[in-house]
Design a protein around this motif. Structure first.
Motif, PDB file in Angstrom:
ATOM      1  N   UNK A 158       0.845  -1.184   0.000  1.00  0.00           N
ATOM      2  CA  UNK A 158       0.000   0.000   0.000  1.00  0.00           C
ATOM      3  C   UNK A 158       0.888   1.246   0.000  1.00  0.00           C
ATOM      4  N   UNK A 159       0.293   2.408  -0.259  1.00  0.00           N
ATOM      5  CA  UNK A 159       1.087   3.644  -0.216  1.00  0.00           C
ATOM      6  C   UNK A 159       0.439   4.724   0.628  1.00  0.00           C
ATOM      7  N   UNK A 160      -0.447   4.310   1.533  1.00  0.00           N
ATOM      8  CA  UNK A 160      -1.083   5.273   2.428  1.00  0.00           C
ATOM      9  C   UNK A 160      -0.798   4.927   3.889  1.00  0.00           C
ATOM     10  N   UNK A 161       0.268   4.181   4.136  1.00  0.00           N
ATOM     11  CA  UNK A 161       0.588   3.810   5.504  1.00  0.00           C
ATOM     12  C   UNK A 161      -0.401   2.832   6.102  1.00  0.00           C
ATOM     13  N   UNK A 162      -1.081   2.050   5.234  1.00  0.00           N
ATOM     14  CA  UNK A 162      -2.105   1.121   5.712  1.00  0.00           C
ATOM     15  C   UNK A 162      -1.615  -0.313   5.822  1.00  0.00           C
ATOM     16  N   UNK A 163      -0.338  -0.562   5.511  1.00  0.00           N
ATOM     17  CA  UNK A 163       0.159  -1.928   5.460  1.00  0.00           C
ATOM     18  C   UNK A 163       0.024  -2.677   6.776  1.00  0.00           C
ATOM     19  N   UNK A 164       0.389  -2.031   7.892  1.00  0.00           N
ATOM     20  CA  UNK A 164       0.319  -2.693   9.197  1.00  0.00           C
ATOM     21  C   UNK A 164      -1.131  -3.005   9.556  1.00  0.00           C
ATOM     22  N   UNK A 165      -2.023  -2.075   9.252  1.00  0.00           N
ATOM     23  CA  UNK A 165      -3.437  -2.314   9.543  1.00  0.00           C
ATOM     24  C   UNK A 165      -3.959  -3.496   8.736  1.00  0.00           C
ATOM     25  N   UNK A 166      -3.532  -3.591   7.487  1.00  0.00           N
ATOM     26  CA  UNK A 166      -3.945  -4.714   6.648  1.00  0.00           C
ATOM     27  C   UNK A 166      -3.434  -6.027   7.225  1.00  0.00           C
ATOM     28  N   UNK A 167      -2.190  -6.042   7.695  1.00  0.00           N
ATOM     29  CA  UNK A 167      -1.619  -7.243   8.299  1.00  0.00           C
ATOM     30  C   UNK A 167      -2.432  -7.664   9.524  1.00  0.00           C
ATOM     31  N   UNK A 168      -2.758  -6.697  10.374  1.00  0.00           N
ATOM     32  CA  UNK A 168      -3.543  -6.994  11.574  1.00  0.00           C
ATOM     33  C   UNK A 168      -4.932  -7.517  11.222  1.00  0.00           C
ATOM     34  N   UNK A 169      -5.560  -6.910  10.227  1.00  0.00           N
ATOM     35  CA  UNK A 169      -6.899  -7.354   9.813  1.00  0.00           C
ATOM     36  C   UNK A 169      -6.878  -8.792   9.307  1.00  0.00           C
ATOM     37  N   UNK A 170      -5.845  -9.157   8.549  1.00  0.00           N
ATOM     38  CA  UNK A 170      -5.760 -10.518   8.027  1.00  0.00           C
ATOM     39  C   UNK A 170      -5.539 -11.528   9.149  1.00  0.00           C
ATOM     40  N   UNK A 171      -4.775 -11.144  10.177  1.00  0.00           N
ATOM     41  CA  UNK A 171      -4.580 -12.034  11.321  1.00  0.00           C
ATOM     42  C   UNK A 171      -5.889 -12.248  12.078  1.00  0.00           C
ATOM     43  N   UNK A 172      -6.678 -11.179  12.207  1.00  0.00           N
ATOM     44  CA  UNK A 172      -7.958 -11.287  12.908  1.00  0.00           C
ATOM     45  C   UNK A 172      -8.915 -12.222  12.178  1.00  0.00           C
ATOM     46  N   UNK A 173      -8.839 -12.262  10.851  1.00  0.00           N
ATOM     47  CA  UNK A 173      -9.750 -13.101  10.071  1.00  0.00           C
ATOM     48  C   UNK A 173      -9.618 -14.571  10.428  1.00  0.00           C
ATOM     49  N   UNK A 174      -8.429 -15.016  10.817  1.00  0.00           N
ATOM     50  CA  UNK A 174      -8.248 -16.427  11.162  1.00  0.00           C
ATOM     51  C   UNK A 174      -8.102 -16.606  12.672  1.00  0.00           C
ATOM     52  N   UNK A 175      -8.455 -15.557  13.426  1.00  0.00           N
ATOM     53  CA  UNK A 175      -8.390 -15.589  14.893  1.00  0.00           C
ATOM     54  C   UNK A 175      -6.962 -15.818  15.407  1.00  0.00           C
ATOM     55  N   UNK A 176      -5.999 -15.308  14.680  1.00  0.00           N
ATOM     56  CA  UNK A 176      -4.600 -15.407  15.098  1.00  0.00           C
ATOM     57  C   UNK A 176      -4.215 -14.181  15.923  1.00  0.00           C
ATOM     58  N   UNK A 177      -3.158 -14.309  16.709  1.00  0.00           N
ATOM     59  CA  UNK A 177      -2.659 -13.175  17.490  1.00  0.00           C
ATOM     60  C   UNK A 177      -2.144 -12.091  16.556  1.00  0.00           C
ATOM     61  N   UNK A 178      -2.204 -10.851  17.013  1.00  0.00           N
ATOM     62  CA  UNK A 178      -1.658  -9.763  16.217  1.00  0.00           C
ATOM     63  C   UNK A 178      -0.135  -9.872  16.174  1.00  0.00           C
ATOM     64  N   UNK A 179       0.475  -9.421  15.111  1.00  0.00           N
ATOM     65  CA  UNK A 179       1.940  -9.526  15.003  1.00  0.00           C
ATOM     66  C   UNK A 179       2.637  -8.653  16.033  1.00  0.00           C
ATOM     67  N   UNK A 180       3.842  -9.052  16.398  1.00  0.00           N
ATOM     68  CA  UNK A 180       4.654  -8.291  17.331  1.00  0.00           C
ATOM     69  C   UNK A 180       5.814  -7.658  16.568  1.00  0.00           C
ATOM     70  N   UNK A 181       5.963  -6.343  16.692  1.00  0.00           N
ATOM     71  CA  UNK A 181       7.042  -5.620  16.020  1.00  0.00           C
ATOM     72  C   UNK A 181       8.082  -5.201  17.053  1.00  0.00           C
ATOM     73  N   UNK A 182       9.347  -5.251  16.640  1.00  0.00           N
ATOM     74  CA  UNK A 182      10.432  -4.888  17.544  1.00  0.00           C
ATOM     75  C   UNK A 182      11.597  -4.339  16.734  1.00  0.00           C
ATOM     76  N   UNK A 183      12.269  -3.330  17.288  1.00  0.00           N
ATOM     77  CA  UNK A 183      13.481  -2.795  16.679  1.00  0.00           C
ATOM     78  C   UNK A 183      14.659  -3.245  17.516  1.00  0.00           C
ATOM     79  N   UNK A 184      15.565  -3.993  16.912  1.00  0.00           N
ATOM     80  CA  UNK A 184      16.785  -4.452  17.566  1.00  0.00           C
ATOM     81  C   UNK A 184      17.964  -3.870  16.806  1.00  0.00           C
ATOM     82  N   UNK A 185      18.581  -2.830  17.350  1.00  0.00           N
ATOM     83  CA  UNK A 185      19.644  -2.161  16.622  1.00  0.00           C
ATOM     84  C   UNK A 185      19.081  -1.521  15.366  1.00  0.00           C
TER      85      UNK A 185
END
Length: 471
Positions: free
Chosen positions: A329-356
């Motif tokens: 996507x090009x409107x900053x909606x990518x993370x929201x789309x990822x979360x929505x797809x996880x919800x569709x299969x009742x999966x946990x939301x993704x965890x993001x982390x910055x390491x270095x």
């Protein structure tokens, strides 16, 4: 004279001092003396004549610059001066960018590196010329894949796409005076490694802890990597629980396919390629982790990703091509789309982390039931490379029931596979189905009738050169 921003003393030579040379080149220039102690007193250096040859060669080979290396003598002791002039373009040493500040050397990372690159050049790294790649190195199959993807999304007209490949790349802003930019070479050349080492994707299947069971390296243009990555992950590395609701086959993977697809494509589009570190995908029974080197916009944190935000791509040209192809996507909606797809299969939301300098997204595996068919025949079915299915199936099976057990490919996956024109045999082998008549009647004919598939030679349906392509 004491050490300062332009002078450094070393008693003997070590190859790690190439980093100091890199730092001088990226700053105001300077001189490194080999054979002097910290006070500037000459203590001499051994093998001075050998170093006169080795040091210039190592500087040129590792950084592509030339320094003035001279042998000097004081009180009968040899010492060497290495005079470095400031470079007008960023200089890297094995993918690292160093900078001389005061009497110290610093490695530039994150926002400091991004700001340094832009200030030094006025352009993004991807906009630099790919000196080692020419138009003859273009992978025209990758360009063909891109054109078909763009046409399906309708983000460019057929007339705009129906032009010579070089003209299309010029329209996309991937050329400069007829030469490929780094972005164009990464997206469409046969070997992006010639532009920057580490421009590939690593996928590994792990057991307990660090136990690596098997792995793959996906190489080629970024477009071809994007075209291959998701199928490889879901057909070789993951198992689906299979059940039947009446006569409908239901497959349940431990991860949401579209969420993984979006995360992988985001990693490819926004990766900091000049770091020289490949994108890595680690898969085990509990999770899937996707990591790429990143440079966040100033002030951004992980929390910013989960809030409404504007799109600020690190590689604007690469991101634009991926958007046109419908990969991101090009409107900053990518993370929201990822979360929505996880919800569709009742999966946990993704965890993001910055390491270095690494951005990591972790998907937790959804627990799925064991594999069964509608006739209570059971067995473990695992996917292999290329979509083939292997494993032990017990019980009495025959005819079309056997075919249904062997089928482990969704229609969506088959249509993705046919983005590139495929023969019936290629499609059949991809699905792991033995019977030609069964596959033709079950898949090809319905997809043709529904307008999701078309023949490449429609006026000769039985041609030996016949192929099928998804619409």
């Amino acid at each position: 004279m004491s050490e300062n921003q332009n002078i450094e003393y070393k008693e003997s030579w070590r190859d790690e001092y190439l980093k100091w040379i890199c730092g001088f080149a990226n700053a105001q220039g300077g001189v490194i003396y080999i054979g002097k102690d910290d006070s500037g007193k000459v203590v001499g250096v051994e093998d001075s004549k050998k170093l006169l040859t080795d040091i210039p060669n190592k500087i040129q080979a590792t950084m592509g610059i030339v320094a003035d290396v001279n042998l000097l003598v004081e009180n009968g002791l040899d010492y060497i001066s290495i005079k470095v002039t400031p470079s007008s373009f960023p200089v890297s040493y094995h993918g690292e960018y160093h900078y001389r500040s005061g009497s110290t050397k610093q490695q530039l990372v994150g926002n400091a590196l991004s700001q340094f690159i832009i200030e030094k050049t006025g352009i993004h790294w991807e906009d630099g010329i790919a000196n080692n790649v020419s138009l003859d190195d273009l992978d025209h199959e990758s360009i063909s894949i891109f054109k078909k993807a763009v046409l399906r999304k309708g983000r460019m007209s057929e007339a705009d796409l129906n032009v010579p490949d070089v003209e299309l790349l010029d329209k996309l802003g991937l050329l400069e005076n007829g030469r490929l930019k780094k972005s164009g070479a990464l997206l469409f050349s046969k070997n992006p490694e010639k532009v920057q080492v580490g421009s590939f994707v690593k996928v590994g299947k792990f057991g307990e802890g660090p136990d690596l069971l098997y792995h793959d390296t996906i190489e080629g243009s970024l477009v071809s990597i994007a075209d291959k990555a998701i199928d490889l992950i879901f057909f070789k590395y993951l198992k689906a629980a299979i059940s039947y609701e009446h006569d409908m086959r239901v497959e349940q993977y431990p991860f949401a396919r579209e969420a993984v697809r979006e995360a992988v494509y985001n990693a490819i589009a926004h990766n900091c390629y000049m770091s020289g570190v490949p994108i890595q995908i680690r898969i085990d029974d509990e999770s899937m982790t996707i990591s790429n080197t990143c440079v966040f916009p100033t002030g951004w944190t992980v929390e910013t990703l989960f809030k409404p935000h504007k799109s600020v791509p690190y590689n604007p040209s690469i991101a634009k091509a991926f958007y046109l192809a419908g990969y991101i996507e090009n409107w900053g909606r990518g993370i929201q789309k990822i979360c929505d797809e996880c919800k569709k299969i009742n999966a946990s939301l993704p965890e993001y982390e910055i390491l270095g300098n690494d951005l990591t997204v972790r998907f937790k595996a959804l627990k799925v039931t064991k594999v069964t068919d509608k006739n209570s025949t059971s067995g473990q079915v695992s996917r292999q490379a290329g979509g083939h299915v292997s494993g032990h199936v017990s019980g009495h099976v025959s005819g079309h029931v056997e075919e249904k057990i062997l089928e482990n490919i969704t229609l969506e996956a088959l249509l993705d596979f046919c983005k590139t024109p495929r023969t019936r045999t290629e499609m059949q082998e991809y699905c792991g189905i033995k019977s030609r008549d069964y596959f033709t009647n079950k898949y090809i004919k319905p997809l043709l009738n529904n307008g999701k598939l078309k023949m490449t030679i429609p006026d000769k349906p039985k041609s030996v050169n016949q192929k099928y392509v998804s619409i």
